[in-house]
Design a protein around this motif. Sequence first.
Motif, PDB file in Angstrom:
ATOM      1  N   SER A  88      17.359  76.372 160.940  1.00 60.78           N
ATOM      2  CA  SER A  88      16.182  76.708 162.315  1.00 60.78           C
ATOM      3  C   SER A  88      14.610  76.363 161.201  1.00 60.78           C
ATOM      4  CB  SER A  88      15.967  77.989 162.050  1.00 60.78           C
ATOM      5  OG  SER A  88      15.405  79.286 161.208  1.00 60.78           O
ATOM      6  N   ALA A  89      13.760  76.058 162.397  1.00 61.47           N
ATOM      7  CA  ALA A  89      12.765  75.686 161.518  1.00 61.47           C
ATOM      8  C   ALA A  89      11.852  76.655 160.831  1.00 61.47           C
ATOM      9  CB  ALA A  89      11.757  75.159 162.766  1.00 61.47           C
ATOM     10  N   GLY A  90      11.820  77.707 161.363  1.00 60.50           N
ATOM     11  CA  GLY A  90      11.561  79.033 160.231  1.00 60.50           C
ATOM     12  C   GLY A  90      11.997  78.610 158.164  1.00 60.50           C
ATOM     13  N   GLN A  91      12.888  77.857 158.575  1.00 57.65           N
ATOM     14  CA  GLN A  91      13.534  78.316 157.131  1.00 57.65           C
ATOM     15  C   GLN A  91      12.697  76.353 156.310  1.00 57.65           C
ATOM     16  OE1 GLN A  91      17.783  77.175 157.368  1.00 57.65           O
ATOM     17  NE2 GLN A  91      18.557  78.876 158.068  1.00 57.65           N
ATOM     18  N   ILE A  92      12.096  75.988 156.737  1.00 55.11           N
ATOM     19  CA  ILE A  92      10.533  75.416 155.827  1.00 55.11           C
ATOM     20  C   ILE A  92      10.064  75.562 155.411  1.00 55.11           C
ATOM     21  CG2 ILE A  92       9.577  73.648 155.961  1.00 55.11           C
ATOM     22  CD1 ILE A  92      10.955  72.153 158.105  1.00 55.11           C
ATOM     23  N   GLY A  93       9.366  77.050 155.722  1.00 49.40           N
ATOM     24  CA  GLY A  93       8.849  78.161 155.130  1.00 49.40           C
ATOM     25  C   GLY A  93       9.719  78.537 153.830  1.00 49.40           C
ATOM     26  N   LEU A  94      10.509  78.839 153.768  1.00 48.71           N
ATOM     27  CA  LEU A  94      11.501  78.710 152.523  1.00 48.71           C
ATOM     28  C   LEU A  94      11.791  79.128 151.816  1.00 48.71           C
ATOM     29  CD1 LEU A  94      13.856  81.334 154.398  1.00 48.71           C
ATOM     30  CD2 LEU A  94      11.981  81.841 153.369  1.00 48.71           C
ATOM     31  N   ILE A  95      11.664  76.379 152.174  1.00 42.16           N
ATOM     32  CA  ILE A  95      12.412  75.976 151.123  1.00 42.16           C
ATOM     33  C   ILE A  95      11.025  75.650 150.394  1.00 42.16           C
ATOM     34  CG2 ILE A  95      13.506  73.483 151.018  1.00 42.16           C
ATOM     35  CD1 ILE A  95      14.570  74.103 153.271  1.00 42.16           C
ATOM     36  N   GLU A  96       9.660  76.001 150.691  1.00 42.71           N
ATOM     37  CA  GLU A  96       8.133  75.462 150.681  1.00 42.71           C
ATOM     38  C   GLU A  96       8.355  76.435 149.554  1.00 42.71           C
ATOM     39  OE1 GLU A  96       6.430  73.353 154.217  1.00 42.71           O
ATOM     40  OE2 GLU A  96       5.882  75.199 153.872  1.00 42.71           O
ATOM     41  N   ASP A  97       8.677  77.214 149.977  1.00 42.45           N
ATOM     42  CA  ASP A  97       8.178  78.760 148.057  1.00 42.45           C
ATOM     43  C   ASP A  97       8.905  78.373 147.750  1.00 42.45           C
ATOM     44  OD1 ASP A  97       6.580  80.502 150.586  1.00 42.45           O
ATOM     45  OD2 ASP A  97       8.134  81.393 151.770  1.00 42.45           O
ATOM     46  N   PHE A  98      10.446  77.347 147.801  1.00 39.88           N
ATOM     47  CA  PHE A  98      11.401  77.601 146.602  1.00 39.88           C
ATOM     48  C   PHE A  98      11.035  75.818 145.846  1.00 39.88           C
ATOM     49  CE2 PHE A  98      15.260  75.174 145.046  1.00 39.88           C
ATOM     50  CZ  PHE A  98      15.699  76.608 144.547  1.00 39.88           C
ATOM     51  N   TYR A  99       9.947  75.824 146.339  1.00 39.25           N
ATOM     52  CA  TYR A  99       9.415  74.385 145.989  1.00 39.25           C
ATOM     53  C   TYR A  99       8.697  75.023 144.664  1.00 39.25           C
ATOM     54  CZ  TYR A  99      11.203  70.331 149.208  1.00 39.25           C
ATOM     55  OH  TYR A  99      12.309  69.711 149.529  1.00 39.25           O
ATOM     56  N   ARG A 100       7.568  75.718 144.675  1.00 36.76           N
ATOM     57  CA  ARG A 100       6.585  76.097 144.525  1.00 36.76           C
ATOM     58  C   ARG A 100       7.134  76.496 142.896  1.00 36.76           C
ATOM     59  NH1 ARG A 100       3.681  76.067 149.719  1.00 36.76           N
ATOM     60  NH2 ARG A 100       4.895  78.568 149.903  1.00 36.76           N
ATOM     61  N   GLN A 101       8.250  78.035 143.273  1.00 38.05           N
ATOM     62  CA  GLN A 101       8.764  78.489 142.962  1.00 38.05           C
ATOM     63  C   GLN A 101      10.089  77.831 141.561  1.00 38.05           C
ATOM     64  OE1 GLN A 101      11.417  81.557 144.255  1.00 38.05           O
ATOM     65  NE2 GLN A 101      11.247  83.112 142.707  1.00 38.05           N
ATOM     66  N   PHE A 102      10.092  76.806 141.610  1.00 38.77           N
ATOM     67  CA  PHE A 102      11.278  75.706 140.821  1.00 38.77           C
ATOM     68  C   PHE A 102      11.193  74.045 140.542  1.00 38.77           C
ATOM     69  CE2 PHE A 102      13.658  79.344 142.971  1.00 38.77           C
ATOM     70  CZ  PHE A 102      14.562  79.785 141.925  1.00 38.77           C
ATOM     71  N   ARG A 103      10.814  73.962 141.780  1.00 37.96           N
ATOM     72  CA  ARG A 103       9.944  72.442 141.393  1.00 37.96           C
ATOM     73  C   ARG A 103       9.158  72.338 139.526  1.00 37.96           C
ATOM     74  NH1 ARG A 103       7.424  68.493 145.509  1.00 37.96           N
ATOM     75  NH2 ARG A 103       7.838  66.644 144.633  1.00 37.96           N
ATOM     76  N   ARG A 104       9.642  71.474 138.864  1.00 36.86           N
ATOM     77  CA  ARG A 104       8.715  71.005 137.622  1.00 36.86           C
ATOM     78  C   ARG A 104       8.804  69.903 137.370  1.00 36.86           C
ATOM     79  NH1 ARG A 104      12.516  70.470 133.604  1.00 36.86           N
ATOM     80  NH2 ARG A 104      14.854  71.386 134.465  1.00 36.86           N
ATOM     81  N   GLU A 105       8.154  69.863 136.720  1.00 39.90           N
ATOM     82  CA  GLU A 105       7.718  68.185 136.071  1.00 39.90           C
ATOM     83  C   GLU A 105       8.761  67.263 136.211  1.00 39.90           C
ATOM     84  OE1 GLU A 105       5.271  65.005 132.942  1.00 39.90           O
ATOM     85  OE2 GLU A 105       5.543  67.385 132.667  1.00 39.90           O
ATOM     86  N   GLY A 106       9.578  66.653 136.752  1.00 40.78           N
ATOM     87  CA  GLY A 106      11.043  65.438 136.394  1.00 40.78           C
ATOM     88  C   GLY A 106      11.843  66.578 137.397  1.00 40.78           C
ATOM     89  N   THR A 107      11.290  67.077 138.311  1.00 43.01           N
ATOM     90  CA  THR A 107      12.311  67.800 139.029  1.00 43.01           C
ATOM     91  C   THR A 107      12.662  66.421 140.069  1.00 43.01           C
ATOM     92  OG1 THR A 107      11.967  70.278 138.745  1.00 43.01           O
ATOM     93  CG2 THR A 107      12.700  69.673 140.746  1.00 43.01           C
TER      94      THR A 107
END
Length: 269
Positions: A88-107
């Motif tokens: 669903s479109a609502g999952q995109i906000g959760l993925i953006e939260d996932f980026y903020r939580q797990f994305r780091r330099e080099g990911t």
Amino acid sequence: MKRAPRIAAIQDISGFGRCSTTVVLPVLAAMGGECCQLLTACLSAHTAFPASEKATFLDLTGQMAGTAAHWAELGVTFDAIYSGFLGSAGQIGLIEDFYRQFRREGTLVLVDPVMGDHGKPYTPELCGRMRDLAAQADVITPNLTEAALLLEEDYADLPRDEEGLRAWLERLSLDGRRSVVLTGVSLRPGAIGAGCFDRATGRIRFAMARQEPAQFPGTGDLFASVVLGAMLRGEPLETAAQRAAEFVQRCAAHTLALGTPSLVEIYLM
């Protein structure tokens, strides 16, 4: 000893049919990656099969944030984050939260913006939010329909020559901020593959392979997975795309040899 690259694969899973997670996991494992599945939905069968309206669909949106929280508690880190089909479109906000939580330099963040095919969107309400998600990617792998949707262009105006495809690739790159692998491109009869814009070099290249006389569901997932696996091995984008194009061609040829129904035959069953 250096550990295998770890990938957060944000995909659905179908009980019947070779697509999404059932393709992503074995391909990336065979290429030396460690896949952690963040499931978006569970379907009884791939929607390309007949009577798709009868397919069961379990929306797993409610499990995604809890899964991410548990991974954070375990101290899990990722070398790549790879998203495909969303429930669903609502999952995109959760993925953006996932980026903020797990994305780091080099990911490395790869978004396969699954929105449609053959000129038709699967879920029109998803398209606007998918543009927002794709804008945050290092690499996107749209097909021609999805490219038109991302650019808000009419599919009927799809470019048919190299000059037009180059212009679309440059636009899809958001002024060179992200790499693009545009799949389903054919510049001559009997050949099909992808057009690539590499943000690291600014170059555009085309990766082609022999076109087999059939279409099979899941080849987009296969292509994107090989591209990601090759990039995690350190291969440049154009080499990764060429590897993917050739591997998909070999898989299609082998599948034909086995007598597996093509996409057209599936619709006629």
